[in-house]
Design an enzyme around this catalytic site. Sequence first.
Site, PDB file in Angstrom:
ATOM      1  N   ASP A   7       0.961  -1.217  -0.166  1.00 40.29           N
ATOM      2  CA  ASP A   7      -0.060  -0.014  -0.167  1.00 40.29           C
ATOM      3  C   ASP A   7       0.690   1.179   0.130  1.00 40.29           C
ATOM      4  O   ASP A   7       1.400   1.610   1.161  1.00 40.29           O
ATOM      5  CB  ASP A   7      -0.764  -0.058   1.159  1.00 40.29           C
ATOM      6  CG  ASP A   7      -1.818   1.248   1.399  1.00 40.29           C
ATOM      7  OD1 ASP A   7      -2.702   1.547   0.352  1.00 40.29           O
ATOM      8  OD2 ASP A   7      -1.846   1.781   2.151  1.00 40.29           O
ATOM      9  N   GLU A  67      -1.796  -1.567  -5.147  1.00 39.81           N
ATOM     10  CA  GLU A  67      -2.991  -0.931  -5.464  1.00 39.81           C
ATOM     11  C   GLU A  67      -2.986   0.084  -6.560  1.00 39.81           C
ATOM     12  O   GLU A  67      -1.641   0.601  -6.708  1.00 39.81           O
ATOM     13  CB  GLU A  67      -3.539  -0.283  -4.085  1.00 39.81           C
ATOM     14  CG  GLU A  67      -4.878   0.384  -4.258  1.00 39.81           C
ATOM     15  CD  GLU A  67      -5.236   0.962  -2.789  1.00 39.81           C
ATOM     16  OE1 GLU A  67      -5.602   0.134  -1.632  1.00 39.81           O
ATOM     17  OE2 GLU A  67      -5.176   1.887  -2.585  1.00 39.81           O
ATOM     18  N   ASP A 140      -1.953   1.179   7.346  1.00 45.61           N
ATOM     19  CA  ASP A 140      -1.048   1.018   6.043  1.00 45.61           C
ATOM     20  C   ASP A 140      -0.727  -0.618   5.891  1.00 45.61           C
ATOM     21  O   ASP A 140      -0.916  -1.227   4.671  1.00 45.61           O
ATOM     22  CB  ASP A 140      -0.062   2.013   5.912  1.00 45.61           C
ATOM     23  CG  ASP A 140      -0.457   3.321   5.940  1.00 45.61           C
ATOM     24  OD1 ASP A 140      -1.058   3.916   5.266  1.00 45.61           O
ATOM     25  OD2 ASP A 140      -0.221   3.810   6.945  1.00 45.61           O
TER      26      ASP A 140
END
Lengths: 160, 160
Positions: A7, A67, A140
């Site tokens: 992430d 992502e 995160d």
Amino acid sequence: MRVIGIDCGTERTGYGIVDSDGRTHRLVAAGTLKTSPHDPLPLRLLEIGEGLRKVLEQHRPTAAAIEEVFHAVNTKSALKLAHVRGAAMVVLAGQGLPVGEYSPLTIKKSVVGHGRAEKQQVQFMMRSLLGPAAPVEQPDACDALAVAICHATHAWKPVA
Amino acid sequence: MRVIGIDCGTERTGYGIVDSDGRTHRLVAAGTLKTSPHDPLPLRLLEIGEGLRKVLEQHRPTAAAIEEVFHAVNTKSALKLAHVRGAAMVVLAGQGLPVGEYSPLTIKKSVVGHGRAEKQQVQFMMRSLLGPAAPVEQPDACDALAVAICHATHAWKPVA
């Protein structure tokens, strides 16, 4: 398969590694790579890249996922994020790892069941899927674990 | 000082290295790192990163500079470009090089004298400043040399 999910963020980049057969998942490691806002961007990218390299060397994942950039909100932040993704991708590819890429919607859908889930629901599901060691206090790292689980439950999809 | 300038692109990334005292410049090397559009982005970034690393090892510049992302035109291309910049920056920082950053306008202004110069004028000035060996047939390498010369003629400016 052992999957690392990432992430990306300029200040905090989360990573999460799971062993998975596509249905059940076991937490291997998770954490957050932090950088100082006082450092110039290239140095921050280097810190993230070196941190990531150490994690890969220690845990030897066989697959990676990241992502997609969500650029609708703010072009400036999206551009910064894209730099971090570029730095992460070059490190992942350098270790011979193919990199899957998923939208935030797909990630949430695959771990919570619908794409508009709140962060807290993702954290709740990480604890439910991975047990009490899931780092819910590190959002995160939690998001990164969701990316890893999303990848483990999908067929591998090449990045365009 | 020996400066490397980089002109990032997903398909072609130009690099140009000059020895400079801030007024006169000598061409050391210039070229283009090409990637295949059929490869996934992480692999292309790796090709650019590895190519750049080899150039740095061979020519050992002491300073580096890169063009800013010009995101007004097309967000999608700007995001792709930002990935390449991230990959290039992590390699430059990994070699201990501080990275200067300049807008296209500043670069053109410093080599041609005004910020709205055409590509051909940049190429003409590169030949005029660096002699007949300047690679005018490689626009990306030429642009990269302009970035290097721009940096050599400015005080070093840290990247935000």
